[in-house]
Enzyme design. Structure first.
Site, PDB file in Angstrom:
ATOM      1  N   PRO A  13      -8.865  13.302  -1.374  1.00 50.02           N
ATOM      2  CG  PRO A  13     -10.125  13.779   0.994  1.00 50.02           C
ATOM      3  CD  PRO A  13     -10.138  12.834  -0.489  1.00 50.02           C
ATOM      4  CG  ASN A  14      -5.713  16.860   1.845  1.00 50.53           C
ATOM      5  OD1 ASN A  14      -5.874  18.213   1.729  1.00 50.53           O
ATOM      6  ND2 ASN A  14      -6.659  16.383   2.838  1.00 50.53           N
ATOM      7  NE  ARG A  21      -1.908  15.211   3.475  1.00 52.26           N
ATOM      8  CZ  ARG A  21      -2.658  14.165   3.096  1.00 52.26           C
ATOM      9  NH1 ARG A  21      -2.314  13.367   2.089  1.00 52.26           N
ATOM     10  NH2 ARG A  21      -3.496  13.744   4.160  1.00 52.26           N
ATOM     11  CE1 TYR A  26      -0.682   9.794   3.948  1.00 52.14           C
ATOM     12  CE2 TYR A  26      -0.076  12.124   4.735  1.00 52.14           C
ATOM     13  CZ  TYR A  26      -0.857  10.881   4.753  1.00 52.14           C
ATOM     14  OH  TYR A  26      -1.975  10.902   5.481  1.00 52.14           O
ATOM     15  CG  ASN A  77      -5.095   6.687  -0.706  1.00 57.46           C
ATOM     16  OD1 ASN A  77      -5.984   6.943   0.180  1.00 57.46           O
ATOM     17  ND2 ASN A  77      -4.056   6.741  -0.612  1.00 57.46           N
ATOM     18  CB  ALA A  80      -9.485  12.364   5.128  1.00 59.07           C
ATOM     19  CD  GLU A 102      -9.785   1.016   2.442  1.00 63.92           C
ATOM     20  OE1 GLU A 102     -10.361  -0.131   2.692  1.00 63.92           O
ATOM     21  OE2 GLU A 102      -9.941   1.966   3.070  1.00 63.92           O
ATOM     22  CG  HIS A 104      -5.419   3.642   3.678  1.00 60.86           C
ATOM     23  ND1 HIS A 104      -6.014   4.908   3.456  1.00 60.86           N
ATOM     24  CD2 HIS A 104      -6.542   2.749   3.754  1.00 60.86           C
ATOM     25  CE1 HIS A 104      -7.336   4.849   3.713  1.00 60.86           C
ATOM     26  NE2 HIS A 104      -7.685   3.631   3.670  1.00 60.86           N
ATOM     27  NE  ARG A 111      -0.679   8.805  10.031  1.00 59.44           N
ATOM     28  CZ  ARG A 111      -1.224   9.473   8.901  1.00 59.44           C
ATOM     29  NH1 ARG A 111      -1.323   8.793   7.673  1.00 59.44           N
ATOM     30  NH2 ARG A 111      -1.206  10.966   9.069  1.00 59.44           N
TER      31      ARG A 111
HETATM   32  C1  DHK Z   1      -4.009   9.337   3.295  1.00 56.09           C
HETATM   33  C2  DHK Z   1      -5.027  10.465   3.874  1.00 56.09           C
HETATM   34  O1  DHK Z   1      -5.037  11.604   2.941  1.00 56.09           O
HETATM   35  C3  DHK Z   1      -5.195  10.172   5.095  1.00 56.09           C
HETATM   36  O2  DHK Z   1      -6.409  10.942   5.386  1.00 56.09           O
HETATM   37  C4  DHK Z   1      -5.530   8.768   5.565  1.00 56.09           C
HETATM   38  C5  DHK Z   1      -4.051   7.825   3.827  1.00 56.09           C
HETATM   39  C6  DHK Z   1      -4.194   7.850   5.161  1.00 56.09           C
HETATM   40  C7  DHK Z   1      -2.858   7.334   3.311  1.00 56.09           C
HETATM   41  O3  DHK Z   1      -2.227   6.774   4.094  1.00 56.09           O
HETATM   42  O4  DHK Z   1      -2.792   7.120   2.228  1.00 56.09           O
HETATM   43  O5  DHK Z   1      -5.795   8.851   7.039  1.00 56.09           O
END
Ligand code: DHK
Length: 150
Positions: A13-14, A21, A26, A77, A80, A102, A104, A111
């Site tokens: 998600p996202n 974002r 990121y 990835n 959340a 995995e 991130h 964080r």
């Molecule tokens: C990406 C997200 O969307 C967050 O919810 C995670 C992760 C971290 C990232 O660092 O890629 O907490």
């Protein structure tokens, strides 16, 4: 139809909003930029790659199940959902022994406390945290090494 080995790159998600974002967290690369980098890194290793991004937990579970017998490894990835999803943990367990990395993008350990636990990590052969989007190509290299036994 290629008989080359292929990887599944799964984004949760996202992550469709990469580039816009929280760019200070990121980065400014879009998901399309990341996919292009990953495709190049995989091609250099003789690997094909398939991409799935979803904001829906069940769709991510379905994509993991669909990788069984089709893909040679998974880069995930989980966004959340990594912090919340026993379903992702169980789906990755169900497709063992597929190797899993995995990723991130951010250093989740710097964080909020709620980002510091991952249900995915126990199912991962490696975890790459805080390397920015470079983490995805590191993951390709690691899977390539695992798959060739080097
Ligand atoms: C990406 C997200 O969307 C967050 O919810 C995670 C992760 C971290 C990232 O660092 O890629 O907490």
């Amino acid at each position: 139809m290629s008989d080359r080995r292929s990887l599944l790159v799964l984004n949760g998600p996202n992550l469709n909003l990469l580039g816009t974002r929280r760019p200070e967290t990121y980065g400014r690369d879009t998901l399309a930029d990341v996919e292009a980098r990953v495709r190049d890194a995989a091609a250099a290793r003789g690997l094909d790659v398939a991409f799935v991004q979803s904001n829906h937990e069940g769709a991510l579970v379905d994509a993991i199940h669909a990788a069984r017998g089709v893909r040679s490894g998974i880069i995930i990835n989980p966004g959340a959902y990594g912090h919340t999803s026993i379903a992702l943990h169980d789906a990755l367990e169900a497709v063992q022994p597929l190797p899993v990395v995995e990723v991130h993008i951010s250093n989740v350990h710097r964080r909020e406390p709620f980002r510091q636990h991952s249900y995915v990590s126990p199912q991962a052969d490696a975890v790459i945290v805080g390397a920015g989007v470079h983490g995805y190509t590191l993951a390709v290299d690691h899977l390539a090494e695992l798959l060739t036994g080097n």
